[in-house]
Design an enzyme around this catalytic site. Structure first.
Site, short mmCIF file in Angstrom:
data_model
loop_
_atom_site.label_atom_id
_atom_site.label_comp_id
_atom_site.label_asym_id
_atom_site.label_seq_id
_atom_site.Cartn_x
_atom_site.Cartn_y
_atom_site.Cartn_z
CE LYS A 99 25.89 34.47 41.51
NZ LYS A 99 27.29 34.04 41.76
N GLY A 100 22.76 40.42 43.36
CA GLY A 100 23.01 41.49 44.33
C GLY A 100 21.87 41.83 45.26
CG ASP B 5 26.51 51.89 37.64
OD1 ASP B 5 26.70 53.09 37.73
OD2 ASP B 5 27.41 51.08 37.36
CE LYS C 124 27.91 53.17 41.47
NZ LYS C 124 28.92 52.27 40.84
CG PHE D 57 32.76 48.96 41.96
CD1 PHE D 57 32.03 48.88 40.78
CD2 PHE D 57 32.93 47.83 42.73
CE1 PHE D 57 31.47 47.67 40.38
CE2 PHE D 57 32.38 46.61 42.33
CZ PHE D 57 31.65 46.54 41.15
NE ARG E 91 27.67 37.92 44.96
CZ ARG E 91 27.24 38.65 43.93
NH1 ARG E 91 26.49 39.70 44.14
NH2 ARG E 91 27.56 38.32 42.69
CG ASP F 246 29.74 40.86 42.76
OD1 ASP F 246 28.82 41.59 42.36
OD2 ASP F 246 30.48 40.22 41.99
P1 IMP Z 1 23.57 48.98 35.37
O1 IMP Z 1 24.85 49.70 34.98
O2 IMP Z 1 22.59 49.95 36.00
O3 IMP Z 1 23.01 48.22 34.22
O4 IMP Z 1 23.98 47.98 36.51
C1 IMP Z 1 23.97 46.61 36.31
C2 IMP Z 1 24.45 45.82 37.48
O5 IMP Z 1 25.84 46.11 37.68
C3 IMP Z 1 23.82 46.07 38.83
O6 IMP Z 1 22.59 45.40 39.01
C4 IMP Z 1 24.89 45.51 39.75
O7 IMP Z 1 24.78 44.12 39.83
C5 IMP Z 1 26.15 45.89 39.01
N1 IMP Z 1 26.73 47.11 39.58
C6 IMP Z 1 26.63 48.37 39.15
N2 IMP Z 1 27.31 49.21 39.96
C7 IMP Z 1 27.83 48.45 40.93
C8 IMP Z 1 28.63 48.73 42.09
O8 IMP Z 1 28.99 49.88 42.42
N3 IMP Z 1 28.98 47.65 42.85
C9 IMP Z 1 28.59 46.38 42.56
N4 IMP Z 1 27.85 46.07 41.50
C10 IMP Z 1 27.46 47.10 40.69
#
Ligand code: IMP
Length: 177
Positions: free
Chosen positions: A43-44, A103, A131, A152, A165, A159
């Site tokens: 959703k982000g 992330d 990140k 975070f 959000r 969220d």
């Molecule tokens: P990944 O670790 O790159 O696979 O991240 C997957 C998902 O985790 C992202 O698309 C976000 O929805 C969520 N996410 C990762 N880091 C954050 C954060 O700092 N705040 C909120 N959501 C996060």
């Protein structure tokens, strides 16, 4: 320490607006003669997508995709599946993925692999935030808003347990290490 953490602004809405304008200018330069399909990752990305596409001056189509990562909490487990796919055909299209945050990179790597197998004409990634401290594998971000610290983030679509959000700024929590 209070049990109710207070969000602290990391990126103001004005800084976000300036970054979204810069990204839109880059996309207007690179896609001016194309008709890409933008795929927002739910959703982000919804707020970023909404602000970004209003500044684009070439014809766009919009889709959303929803992925799930088992494990819950703040950690991406890396076991990802598509829970809501894209109906518009991908084959032969110029695809631009719109992400809120990269992330660990596991979600993005999965998604790009999934889309690449559908044989698009081109496949690029536009992410509002990166990140890099937590990256578990290489991810190329073609259009990037901000590199952010290993904290975070919430707000502007991001969220924490479905909350925050709606904040217009991107925030972190005081006291978070
Ligand atoms: P990944 O670790 O790159 O696979 O991240 C997957 C998902 O985790 C992202 O698309 C976000 O929805 C969520 N996410 C990762 N880091 C954050 C954060 O700092 N705040 C909120 N959501 C996060």
């Amino acid at each position: 320490m209070s049990s109710q953490p207070e969000p602290r602004i990391l990126l103001t809405s004005q800084e976000i607006e300036a970054s979204v304008s810069r990204l839109a200018a880059e996309l207007n330069r690179d896609y001016h003669d194309k008709h890409p399909l933008l795929i927002g990752v739910l959703k982000g990305s919804f707020m970023f997508m909404a602000d970004l596409i209003r500044l684009l001056d070439f014809p766009v189509e919009v889709e959303f995709i929803r992925l799930s990562s088992y494990g819950g909490g703040r950690e991406s487990s890396g076991k990802i599946k598509v829970v809501q796919g894209v109906r518009t055909p991908i084959k032969g299209r110029d695809i631009l993925v719109i992400e809120d945050i990269v992330d660990t990179g596991l979600t993005t790597a999965f998604l790009l692999g999934y889309l690449r197998r559908k044989r698009p004409a081109s496949l690029r990634l536009c992410a509002l935030t990166d990140k890099p401290a937590r990256r578990k594998g290489p991810v190329t971000i073609d259009y990037l808003g901000f590199t952010v610290p290993n904290k975070f983030l919430v707000g502007y679509g991001l969220d924490w347990d479905e909350k925050f959000r709606n904040l217009p700024d991107i925030c972190v929590f005081e006291g978070e290490e």
